[in-house]
Design an enzyme around this catalytic site. Structure first.
Site, PDB file in Angstrom:
ATOM      1  N   ARG A  17      -0.084 -15.053  13.349  1.00  0.00           N
ATOM      2  CA  ARG A  17      -0.332 -16.239  12.408  1.00  0.00           C
ATOM      3  C   ARG A  17      -0.961 -16.121  11.250  1.00  0.00           C
ATOM      4  NH1 ARG A  17      -4.006 -20.013  16.878  1.00  0.00           N
ATOM      5  NH2 ARG A  17      -4.982 -18.132  16.938  1.00  0.00           N
ATOM      6  N   SER A  44      -4.558 -25.131  14.413  1.00  0.00           N
ATOM      7  CA  SER A  44      -3.388 -24.153  16.160  1.00  0.00           C
ATOM      8  C   SER A  44      -2.288 -23.395  14.629  1.00  0.00           C
ATOM      9  CB  SER A  44      -3.416 -25.157  17.151  1.00  0.00           C
ATOM     10  OG  SER A  44      -2.359 -26.131  16.761  1.00  0.00           O
ATOM     11  N   GLU A  65       5.402 -35.445  19.250  1.00  0.00           N
ATOM     12  CA  GLU A  65       6.846 -34.211  19.386  1.00  0.00           C
ATOM     13  C   GLU A  65       8.001 -34.685  18.287  1.00  0.00           C
ATOM     14  OE1 GLU A  65       4.241 -33.788  21.659  1.00  0.00           O
ATOM     15  OE2 GLU A  65       3.127 -32.603  20.522  1.00  0.00           O
ATOM     16  N   PHE A  90       4.855 -27.937  23.923  1.00  0.00           N
ATOM     17  CA  PHE A  90       5.267 -28.553  23.082  1.00  0.00           C
ATOM     18  C   PHE A  90       6.035 -28.919  22.151  1.00  0.00           C
ATOM     19  CE2 PHE A  90       0.154 -28.846  23.456  1.00  0.00           C
ATOM     20  CZ  PHE A  90       0.229 -28.941  24.867  1.00  0.00           C
ATOM     21  N   ARG A 174       0.804 -15.655  18.850  1.00  0.00           N
ATOM     22  CA  ARG A 174      -1.484 -15.737  18.503  1.00  0.00           C
ATOM     23  C   ARG A 174      -1.773 -14.094  19.555  1.00  0.00           C
ATOM     24  NH1 ARG A 174      -4.131 -21.160  19.559  1.00  0.00           N
ATOM     25  NH2 ARG A 174      -6.230 -20.676  19.854  1.00  0.00           N
TER      26      ARG A 174
END
Lengths: 321, 330
Positions: A17, A44, A65, A90, A174
């Site tokens: 990230r 996030s 979303e 999501f 991540r």
């Protein structure tokens, strides 16, 4: 492409990230059309610095979303290049129909960045795991699916996506990974990279599991088994030539990915092999809703560790050609 | 029984000169709407499929937008500064194709291919195949978020281009619309106009029987929209309202256009059976006779039934920006 002097497992680890936000900012500086679109996922997605640099160009639609992906499609209609950044579970699960209709079928220039994919959320459990995303998006026409393995490949894939016109899905890990590639790595769509040569068996992997496949090949080498390691960052379109060559030239193929063991990289490789050159294929992936455990624990649990991958390869080799 | 009517007979109407009077514009829209209905009737009859009820409730809105409101012409379909119109209720693609043909975006002859194998004219619109289509819609609840995204892009560009989206009323049962309305309000997208085709009938029943939307004006106002109600078959009202947005600086506009499915055909109007029924030969000829007999201004005689509140005249526009504000109840 990569020279492995010391074991890959001992190298420093990176959160992809960081490369993501750094590259997105670099691209946004160079091209005013680039915007970020998030579902309250600023933290996030590690986009705080991006928001600071481009406050108007980080569109936060809130925890919504379906709206997020529809809005991205409309932004693209207005000439923008939206990078949607949201937890992959999501983004893909909740907005799948928007991805199909508003992005892929409408052929809008939307880049979908699935953050923290696979089992990265570990103990948060299967609701937060995104192991189906690759299979779902691979099933959608006109959708490119990219699973980078390290920060260098993440940055390179982002630059490629910004320069290409059309729908792209990129997983952004991540879970920390060692660098697999050199800094001069160039991403090319639909191209497999032979990160390690070998003739006995082939390991095909991508994402967070690629370095584990390389470590497995290191283990196998000490036993006199020469394993080819193919990095397959583009799940769709797949490098069928590299897969068919592996099927022809080695005893079999082990695929290993941080995703369900059907419909993803393993599925794509198996389909190719069956159609073009039948060969033995072992698909390593996540077979069921995961039990409680950290991301690292879960990868080991599902046989996606260097030991697990090496064991699968050994089994293929022992059966002979 | 053989039909003697040519499939494609609709004249291409185009736009009136910029300085035309309001009366000229209203007459032009009315004639366009009549021609579009006649053509759409043929479209559905010959294809043996379609959604004529919803087509007919939306055609006056479409004719008004393309005839006199939208800043878009056939030579502007890729102009970044064109106004955008997004048809969220994609199942009335037939009405959109016919409207696009009436205003020169699409050859009238192409309409004969509607729903035929390999035709560009699918049962739901495809922007990759039909010039003038902005979004591939069909699944409900998609158009409004896309429109919000476009309006955001215009705002980022500091552009005056406008975004209009037509949604069905039944479609508002999809939660994605309300997600998008929250964002539209948060980003103060006052050049976004949501038009609701409020015909009060969804696929198999009335909206009231299914999942009642009322009090819709209050809901939209509570989500931060300036709300206006119009007779969705009155070209003058539609023209005045749709060309006057925004009504409140900083607020997106929510136009509730009261309509009838199947309007103005005697046996179709406000009849749930005509959601996607196809007229047989006798019905086709009856409808054609009725459409050929109507004269400009006929919509004034529309009898609005099954209204909870009756028609709220727009002149001056009845705008409410907060629940209950300025709008009489009951």
């Amino acid at each position: 492409m990569s020279i492995v002097e010391t074991s890959i497992a001992d190298r420093p680890r990176y959160d992809c990230r960081d490369a993501y936000v750094e590259t997105l900012a670099e691209l946004a500086h160079a091209d005013h059309r680039i915007v970020g679109v998030v579902n309250d996922s600023v933290g996030s997605s590690k986009l705080n610095s991006f928001r600071k640099a481009f406050p108007d160009r980080l569109i936060n639609v809130g925890i919504a979303e379906q709206d997020m992906v529809g809005v991205a499609s409309g932004l693209a209609n207005g000439g923008r290049i939206p990078f949607v950044s949201a937890a992959s579970c999501f983004l893909t699960g909740r907005a799948l129909e928007q991805i199909k209709a508003d992005v892929a079928y409408s052929n809008t220039n939307v880049k979908l960045c699935g953050m923290s994919p696979g089992v990265a959320y570990g103990e948060l459990g299967p609701t937060h795991h995104s192991i189906e995303d690759i299979a779902w998006l691979r099933a959608i026409s006109n959708m490119t699916v990219i699973v980078p393995a390290d920060p260098i490949e993440t940055a390179a894939a982002l630059r490629w996506a910004a320069a290409s016109d059309g729908p792209v899905f990129i997983r952004v890990s991540r879970m920390s990974v060692p660098k697999v590639y050199d800094e001069d790595y160039e991403f090319r769509l639909g191209r497999a990279i032979t990160v390690r040569g070998g003739d006995d068996v082939t390991l095909i992997s991508n994402g967070t599991v690629l370095w584990r496949a390389i470590a497995a090949a290191e283990q196998l080498a000490t036993e006199g088994i020469s394993a080819r390691v193919l990095s397959m960052p583009t799940v769709k379109p797949l490098d069928t030539g590299a897969v068919v060559a592996a099927a022809r030239e080695t005893a079999g193929i082990v695929t290993a990915e941080e995703a369900v063991s059907g419909g993803g990289l393993g599925g794509a490789v198996a389909e190719t092999v069956v159609e073009h050159h039948p060969a033995r294929v072992t698909i390593l992936g996540i077979r069921e809703f995961a039990p409680t455990g950290s991301a690292g624990y879960l990868l080991d649990h599902f046989g996606l560790s260097p030991d697990g991958i090496a064991a699968a390869a050994r089994k293929l080799v022992s059966r002979g050609r | 029984m053989t039909l003697t009517v040519e499939h494609t007979t609709m004249p291409v109407l185009g736009r009136l000169p910029i300085h035309s009077s309001r009366a000229e514009q209203v007459a032009h829209i009315a004639e366009a709407a009549r021609q579009i209905r006649i053509q759409d009737l043929k479209l559905v009859h010959y294809a043996g499929a379609g959604h004529i009820g919803g087509d007919y409730s939306a055609i006056d809105i479409l004719a008004t937008l393309y005839g006199a409101v939208l800043n878009i012409t056939p030579d502007m379909v890729t102009d970044p500064e064109r106004d955008r119109f997004i048809l969220s209720k994609g199942h009335v693609a037939g009405a959109l194709y016919t409207t696009l043909a009436a205003f020169g975006f699409l050859p009238v002859d192409d309409l004969a291919t509607f729903l035929k194998p390999l035709s560009a004219l699918n049962g739901h619109p495809n922007r990759r195949k039909v010039a003038g289509v902005e979004a591939n819609t069909g699944p409900l609840g998609h158009g409004l978020p896309v429109a919000v995204g476009h309006a955001l892009s215009a705002k980022l560009d500091v552009s005056l281009r406008r975004t209009y989206v037509l949604v069905g009323d039944g479609e508002l049962q999809e939660g994605s619309n309300w997600e998008a309305m929250m964002a539209a309000s948060q980003y103060q997208l006052d050049r976004l106009t949501v038009i609701v085709d409020r015909n009060r009938i969804q696929q198999g029943a009335t909206t009231k029987e299914t999942n009642d939307l009322d009090p819709l004006p209050d809901k939209a106002a509570a989500f931060g929209f300036a709300v206006v109600e119009v007779n969705g078959h009155d070209h003058g009202e539609l023209l005045d309202v749709l060309s006057a947005v925004p009504f409140r600086p900083g607020k997106p506009t929510f136009v509730i256009a009261h309509t009838h499915k199947g309007h103005p055909i005697s046996f179709m109007s406000n009849n749930v059976a005509w959601h996607h029924r196809v007229p047989d030969v006798a019905e086709f000829q009856q409808a054609l006779t009725e459409l050929e007999a109507v004269v400009p201004g006929y919509t004034k005689e529309l009898r609005m039934t099954e209204r909870s509140e009756g028609i709220i005249k727009h002149s001056p526009p009845r705008v409410s920006s907060a629940p209950g504000a300025k709008r009489g109840r009951g």
